[in-house]
Design a protein around this motif. Structure first.
Motif, PDB file in Angstrom:
ATOM      1  N   TRP A  68       0.838  -1.220   0.000  1.00  0.00           N
ATOM      2  CA  TRP A  68       0.000   0.000   0.000  1.00  0.00           C
ATOM      3  C   TRP A  68       0.851   1.240   0.000  1.00  0.00           C
TER       4      TRP A  68
ATOM      5  N   GLN B 262      -5.705   1.092  -4.599  1.00  0.00           N
ATOM      6  CA  GLN B 262      -6.086   0.967  -3.183  1.00  0.00           C
ATOM      7  C   GLN B 262      -7.614   1.028  -3.023  1.00  0.00           C
ATOM      8  N   GLY B 263      -8.135   0.236  -2.071  1.00  0.00           N
ATOM      9  CA  GLY B 263      -9.585   0.098  -1.933  1.00  0.00           C
ATOM     10  C   GLY B 263     -10.238   1.172  -1.083  1.00  0.00           C
TER      11      GLY B 263
ATOM     12  N   TYR C 295      -7.578  -2.866  10.953  1.00  0.00           N
ATOM     13  CA  TYR C 295      -6.143  -3.162  11.088  1.00  0.00           C
ATOM     14  C   TYR C 295      -5.747  -3.385  12.550  1.00  0.00           C
TER      15      TYR C 295
ATOM     16  N   ASN D  53     -10.837 -10.387   0.205  1.00  0.00           N
ATOM     17  CA  ASN D  53     -10.030  -9.419  -0.533  1.00  0.00           C
ATOM     18  C   ASN D  53      -8.733 -10.153  -0.868  1.00  0.00           C
TER      19      ASN D  53
ATOM     20  N   ARG E  62      -5.440  -6.824  -9.537  1.00  0.00           N
ATOM     21  CA  ARG E  62      -6.712  -6.514  -8.864  1.00  0.00           C
ATOM     22  C   ARG E  62      -7.188  -5.112  -9.220  1.00  0.00           C
TER      23      ARG E  62
HETATM   24  N1  GLN Z   1      -8.170  -2.651   2.279  1.00  0.00           N
HETATM   25  C1  GLN Z   1      -7.835  -1.718   1.241  1.00  0.00           C
HETATM   26  C2  GLN Z   1      -7.371  -2.468   0.013  1.00  0.00           C
HETATM   27  O1  GLN Z   1      -7.258  -3.668   0.017  1.00  0.00           O
HETATM   28  C3  GLN Z   1      -6.812  -0.701   1.712  1.00  0.00           C
HETATM   29  C4  GLN Z   1      -5.572  -1.285   2.285  1.00  0.00           C
HETATM   30  C5  GLN Z   1      -4.633  -0.244   2.803  1.00  0.00           C
HETATM   31  O2  GLN Z   1      -4.750   0.931   2.486  1.00  0.00           O
HETATM   32  N2  GLN Z   1      -3.687  -0.624   3.599  1.00  0.00           N
HETATM   33  O3  GLN Z   1      -7.129  -1.849  -0.980  1.00  0.00           O
END
Ligand code: GLN
Ligand code: PMP
Length: 416
Positions: free
Chosen positions: A13, A30-31, A96, A176, A395
């Motif tokens: 990330w 990034q999600g 987290y 995920n 992804r």
């Molecule tokens: N869970 C989100 C993703 O998979 C963000 C992960 C993060 O920013 N550390 O993209």
């Protein structure tokens, strides 16, 4: 440096979010949503911020009382087990920190933790920092593997990983990056093994509301004999499209959660006041959000119904686009990510600076630099020992405005 952080300095990330920022890309990496959270939850936050002195001072160490109260009520109904707001819940800095507290609290040196691949990347370094050893078992694509439901665990292979050193197993449903939503029968196999070997199940369910085409999210904690041995992890950021708020939680039986609290009270509890300053109003706003969902549950006004409906359109749009340009997607049953096979997409990756990296890392870097589109390499979701076998997927994140998805589509169509 301490041995516990050896070899975990690289973070997908940190690296890829920076790269995406450097190249000003269309960002499906990034999600996080690139649209606003629902207005009622923004209003709840404003009200909390302006809600007087108490909103800006320390709150209860293990969770703002209105939040743990509504979480207990809400999830008690979902899981079918009474939840004690003050015994069975720990509110954390995002999912987290809930994961971090869980591993620190339960895993000892030499303990083994079973992790199902592909997995959200932080499980591996967190197990290592706790002194434990990750033991990996892959979901394998069967048949044509066109949807995430085609990726399955072998019961025999899974059973073979349990032994007297096994302390815990981590599952993530909806998953995920794959989007797999475990069926009740699949969870039952895992539950039977946990019970037989007296193992804790850590169930990461941050995308629990996001399922499509009739897939149904089942909580493993709701299976017989599992409440007592499951820690369920959730995220306010994911639930209400406000990832920056970093409000998460761990829910489980009091005798387990009390150990997570020990980690929390001796780490974050002593953090700077500014931490509490931001957290108390966001906890209050998430509490209001859950209160509203509690009242509207199952009705068309429920955000937990509206969000997956909206996302389902985006999911189909992205899948159609990827298919048409030859990037065969695996259709996810849940979550907001879609993985796609890049093996038949031949590009000339001649950047010498990335020569030693996995193929998907090189592909994603090339896509960012040359085409202005950010995604995430899927081998990052595998253990270091299995990474080399899964270099053919990237992804895409689809919790994005249609305009963002259109811009990505333009890039892909022009190039293919
Ligand atoms: N869970 C989100 C993703 O998979 C963000 C992960 C993060 O920013 N550390 O993209
Ligand atoms: N688990 C999974 C599966 C995730 O995708 C993420 C990223 N949101 C997290 C945990 C962490 O969630 P949070 O942002 O609430 O810390």
């Amino acid at each position: 440096h301490a041995r516990r952080i050896e070899g975990i300095d690289k973070n997908i990330w940190v690296d890829f979010t920076q790269l995406a920022a450097d190249y000003k890309v269309v960002n499906l990496g990034q999600g996080f949503p690139d649209f606003s959270p629902p207005s009622y939850i923004q209003e709840a936050l404003c009200k909390a911020v302006n809600g007087g002195c108490s909103m800006h001072q320390y709150t209860h160490a293990f969770g703002h009382p209105p939040l743990v109260s509504i979480l207990a009520k809400f999830f008690g109904r979902v899981v079918g087990h009474e939840i004690d707001a003050f015994e069975d819940i720990l509110v954390t800095v995002g999912a987290y920190q809930a994961l971090f507290c869980t591993f620190q609290a339960l895993v000892d040196e030499e303990d083994e933790v079973i992790i199902i691949e592909p997995f959200f990347d932080c499980y591996q370094p967190m197990v290592k920092m706790a002194g434990g050893k990750g033991v990996y078992v892959p979901l394998r694509p069967g048949g044509k593997a066109l949807t995430s439901a085609d990726w399955v665990l072998s019961s025999e292979e899974l059973a073979s990983k349990f032994n007297p050193r096994t302390k815990a197993i981590v599952i993530n449903t909806p998953n995920n990056p794959l989007g797999k939503v475990y069926k009740r029968e699949e969870l039952q196999v895992i539950a039977d093994l946990c019970i037989k070997h007296d193992v804790v199940c850590i169930s990461d369910e941050v995308y629990e509301w996001l399922t499509y085409d009739g897939a149904k999210h089942v909580k493993i904690a709701s299976l017989p004999g599992m409440w007592e041995r499951t820690v369920t992890i959730g995220s306010g950021g994911k639930s209400f499209s406000a990832t920056g708020w970093k409000v998460g939680w761990a829910i489980g039986a009091g005798p387990i959660v009390k150990h997570l609290k020990t980690v929390h009270q001796n780490s974050v509890y002593h953090c700077a006041t500014s931490f509490t300053l931001t957290l108390a109003p966001t906890q209050e706003a998430v509490a209001q959000g859950f209160q509203r969902e509690y009242e509207l549950f199952g009705t068309p006004e429920s955000y937990f119904l509206q969000l997956p409906e909206m996302l389902n359109q985006k999911r189909k749009k992205l899948a159609t686009c990827l298919e048409s340009v030859g990037l065969q997607p695996i259709l996810p049953e849940g979550g907001y990510f879609m993985i796609s096979d890049i093996s038949s997409f031949k590009v000339d990756l001649n950047d010498p600076s990335t020569q030693d990296e996995p193929y998907d890392y090189r592909f994603v870097k090339w896509l960012i630099k040359e085409k202005g589109l950010a995604t995430i390499p899927v081998s990052a979701f595998y253990s270091p020992e299995h990474r080399k076998d899964f270099q053919n997927y990237i992804r895409f994140c689809f919790v994005k405005e249609d305009s963002t998805l259109n811009a990505a589509e333009d890039i892909l169509r022009k190039w293919s």
